[in-house]
Design a protein around this motif. Sequence first.
Motif, PDB file in Angstrom:
ATOM      1  N   PHE A 270     -35.436 -30.908  28.384  1.00 59.34           N
ATOM      2  CA  PHE A 270     -35.169 -31.440  27.048  1.00 59.34           C
ATOM      3  C   PHE A 270     -33.936 -32.319  26.967  1.00 59.34           C
ATOM      4  CE2 PHE A 270     -37.929 -27.925  25.807  1.00 59.34           C
ATOM      5  CZ  PHE A 270     -38.787 -28.628  24.982  1.00 59.34           C
ATOM      6  N   HIS A 271     -33.040 -32.202  27.954  1.00 63.84           N
ATOM      7  CA  HIS A 271     -31.781 -32.930  27.815  1.00 63.84           C
ATOM      8  C   HIS A 271     -31.583 -33.967  28.911  1.00 63.84           C
ATOM      9  CE1 HIS A 271     -30.395 -30.306  24.558  1.00 63.84           C
ATOM     10  NE2 HIS A 271     -31.193 -29.446  25.145  1.00 63.84           N
TER      11      HIS A 271
ATOM     12  N   ASN B 225     -42.904 -32.282   7.298  1.00 61.51           N
ATOM     13  CA  ASN B 225     -43.721 -32.856   8.380  1.00 61.51           C
ATOM     14  C   ASN B 225     -43.989 -34.351   8.256  1.00 61.51           C
ATOM     15  OD1 ASN B 225     -43.841 -30.341   9.497  1.00 61.51           O
ATOM     16  ND2 ASN B 225     -45.802 -29.855   8.528  1.00 61.51           N
TER      17      ASN B 225
ATOM     18  N   GLY C 289     -32.494 -36.224  21.988  1.00 59.47           N
ATOM     19  CA  GLY C 289     -33.154 -34.969  22.344  1.00 59.47           C
ATOM     20  C   GLY C 289     -32.687 -33.815  21.482  1.00 59.47           C
TER      21      GLY C 289
ATOM     22  N   THR D 190     -31.764 -31.740  17.963  1.00 61.86           N
ATOM     23  CA  THR D 190     -32.354 -31.657  16.625  1.00 61.86           C
ATOM     24  C   THR D 190     -31.506 -30.765  15.727  1.00 61.86           C
ATOM     25  OG1 THR D 190     -33.651 -29.763  17.323  1.00 61.86           O
ATOM     26  CG2 THR D 190     -34.776 -31.871  17.320  1.00 61.86           C
TER      27      THR D 190
ATOM     28  N   ILE E   5     -46.088 -35.953  19.244  1.00 65.45           N
ATOM     29  CA  ILE E   5     -45.773 -34.542  19.045  1.00 65.45           C
ATOM     30  C   ILE E   5     -45.900 -34.148  17.583  1.00 65.45           C
ATOM     31  CG2 ILE E   5     -43.956 -32.801  19.213  1.00 65.45           C
ATOM     32  CD1 ILE E   5     -42.908 -34.421  21.626  1.00 65.45           C
ATOM     33  N   ILE E   6     -45.382 -35.003  16.678  1.00 67.15           N
ATOM     34  CA  ILE E   6     -45.353 -34.568  15.292  1.00 67.15           C
ATOM     35  C   ILE E   6     -46.694 -34.638  14.575  1.00 67.15           C
ATOM     36  CG2 ILE E   6     -42.902 -35.026  14.927  1.00 67.15           C
ATOM     37  CD1 ILE E   6     -43.662 -37.632  13.616  1.00 67.15           C
ATOM     38  N   ARG E   7     -47.645 -35.293  15.177  1.00 70.13           N
ATOM     39  CA  ARG E   7     -48.981 -35.404  14.589  1.00 70.13           C
ATOM     40  C   ARG E   7     -48.960 -36.036  13.193  1.00 70.13           C
ATOM     41  NH1 ARG E   7     -49.767 -30.311  17.084  1.00 70.13           N
ATOM     42  NH2 ARG E   7     -49.254 -29.230  15.192  1.00 70.13           N
TER      43      ARG E   7
ATOM     44  N   SER F 277     -44.350 -27.394  12.660  1.00 68.86           N
ATOM     45  CA  SER F 277     -45.268 -28.202  13.462  1.00 68.86           C
ATOM     46  C   SER F 277     -44.562 -29.301  14.250  1.00 68.86           C
ATOM     47  CB  SER F 277     -46.443 -28.759  12.647  1.00 68.86           C
ATOM     48  OG  SER F 277     -46.038 -29.135  11.368  1.00 68.86           O
ATOM     49  N   THR F 278     -43.579 -28.891  15.029  1.00 69.07           N
ATOM     50  CA  THR F 278     -42.922 -29.807  15.947  1.00 69.07           C
ATOM     51  C   THR F 278     -42.502 -29.052  17.202  1.00 69.07           C
ATOM     52  OG1 THR F 278     -41.001 -31.187  16.339  1.00 69.07           O
ATOM     53  CG2 THR F 278     -40.720 -29.435  14.752  1.00 69.07           C
ATOM     54  N   ALA F 279     -42.601 -29.741  18.334  1.00 71.21           N
ATOM     55  CA  ALA F 279     -42.180 -29.113  19.582  1.00 71.21           C
ATOM     56  C   ALA F 279     -40.702 -29.361  19.823  1.00 71.21           C
ATOM     57  CB  ALA F 279     -43.006 -29.649  20.743  1.00 71.21           C
ATOM     58  N   ALA F 280     -40.082 -30.195  18.973  1.00 72.90           N
ATOM     59  CA  ALA F 280     -38.677 -30.563  19.178  1.00 72.90           C
ATOM     60  C   ALA F 280     -37.778 -29.328  19.167  1.00 72.90           C
ATOM     61  CB  ALA F 280     -38.230 -31.535  18.095  1.00 72.90           C
ATOM     62  N   ILE F 281     -38.221 -28.309  18.442  1.00 74.25           N
ATOM     63  CA  ILE F 281     -37.421 -27.103  18.278  1.00 74.25           C
ATOM     64  C   ILE F 281     -37.247 -26.351  19.598  1.00 74.25           C
ATOM     65  CG2 ILE F 281     -39.194 -25.392  17.692  1.00 74.25           C
ATOM     66  CD1 ILE F 281     -37.047 -25.590  15.028  1.00 74.25           C
ATOM     67  N   PHE F 282     -38.118 -26.611  20.558  1.00 78.65           N
ATOM     68  CA  PHE F 282     -38.007 -25.949  21.857  1.00 78.65           C
ATOM     69  C   PHE F 282     -36.726 -26.328  22.596  1.00 78.65           C
ATOM     70  CE2 PHE F 282     -42.500 -25.047  21.338  1.00 78.65           C
ATOM     71  CZ  PHE F 282     -42.581 -23.778  21.865  1.00 78.65           C
ATOM     72  N   SER F 283     -36.082 -27.413  22.150  1.00 79.97           N
ATOM     73  CA  SER F 283     -34.844 -27.807  22.826  1.00 79.97           C
ATOM     74  C   SER F 283     -33.719 -26.789  22.594  1.00 79.97           C
ATOM     75  CB  SER F 283     -34.403 -29.206  22.385  1.00 79.97           C
ATOM     76  OG  SER F 283     -34.188 -29.224  20.998  1.00 79.97           O
TER      77      SER F 283
END
Lengths: 125, 171
Positions: A23-24, A40, A97, A99, A123-125, B134-140
């Motif tokens: 991620f980084h 969203n 990267g 959030t 990713i965010i659809r 509904s986001t995968a960004a949180i996995f960071s």
Amino acid sequence: MRKTDYLLLVVICLVALAGYLFFHSTDNKTAKLLIIQHDNKVIERVDLEKVTAETRLDVPVQDGTLTLMYDKKGAWVESSPCPEKLCIHQGKITRAGQTIACLPEKVLLTLTTPGKEAEFDAIIR
Amino acid sequence: MPSSAKYSLQTLTRLSVLLAGAIALRLIESAFAYLLPLPGAHLGLANCVTIIVLYMYTTGQAALFLTARILLVGLLFTGLLTPGFTIGLGGALFSFIFMALAVKHNWFSAWGIGLLGAFCHNCGQIMVAAYLMSTAAIFSYLPFLLLLGIPTGLFTGFLAKIFLDRFAQIQ
């Protein structure tokens, strides 16, 4: 501690390290793009390279107004009506990267790079 | 609901005392949560009691104990079905399943169970959070949570071990 305990410890360290690298790994120096989402939906995209001074943005949310700030280097949440204020405590994000999420108000700030934006959209659809 | 005949008065009383302890610990640690560097992180002292219950009672009894704890903590502090509650629920369920398996098959000592619980709790939490947002960004966040989970997991495992050893002595 038993042998298997140490084994588990090593496995957790490896997972954390792999996750961190995944991620980084984004290059720090490339231009950064700030993406602000509410419920969203992307409500704002800001190219931080073009920002000259601290800018304020008020997002109307469920319980009132969430105020966030950004400048050339990054973004942070200034005030939020949510009960726990975790988003404010997270401070400033400065690297692609990273959030900040405010779950109760469904606001998500993400720093990304222009090259990775397409990936982000997927990713965010 | 299981019939009361399955639970002796002693079991029921002891589980209730442990439950009260778990809820009190949860309250204390949320009061000190701001000391930890990451948002949403906490020591997991309540998990220490779950480990103790898993070692002392059957999986079914421990599941009943955990259900009661989650509902009561939800009612008393976080509020039922709020995002914070749902995320905590995901973590608690995920870690319970794996801890119960590990205790049953004796894979680790109490130290390892604490580690495993913290690890699975973090993974479960992040998965639910990723679903809610509904986001995968949180996995960071996950790597940092996992690293923080190592000392806290070892600590809860260590506390559970002390309790179990002492309890075995008085028995």
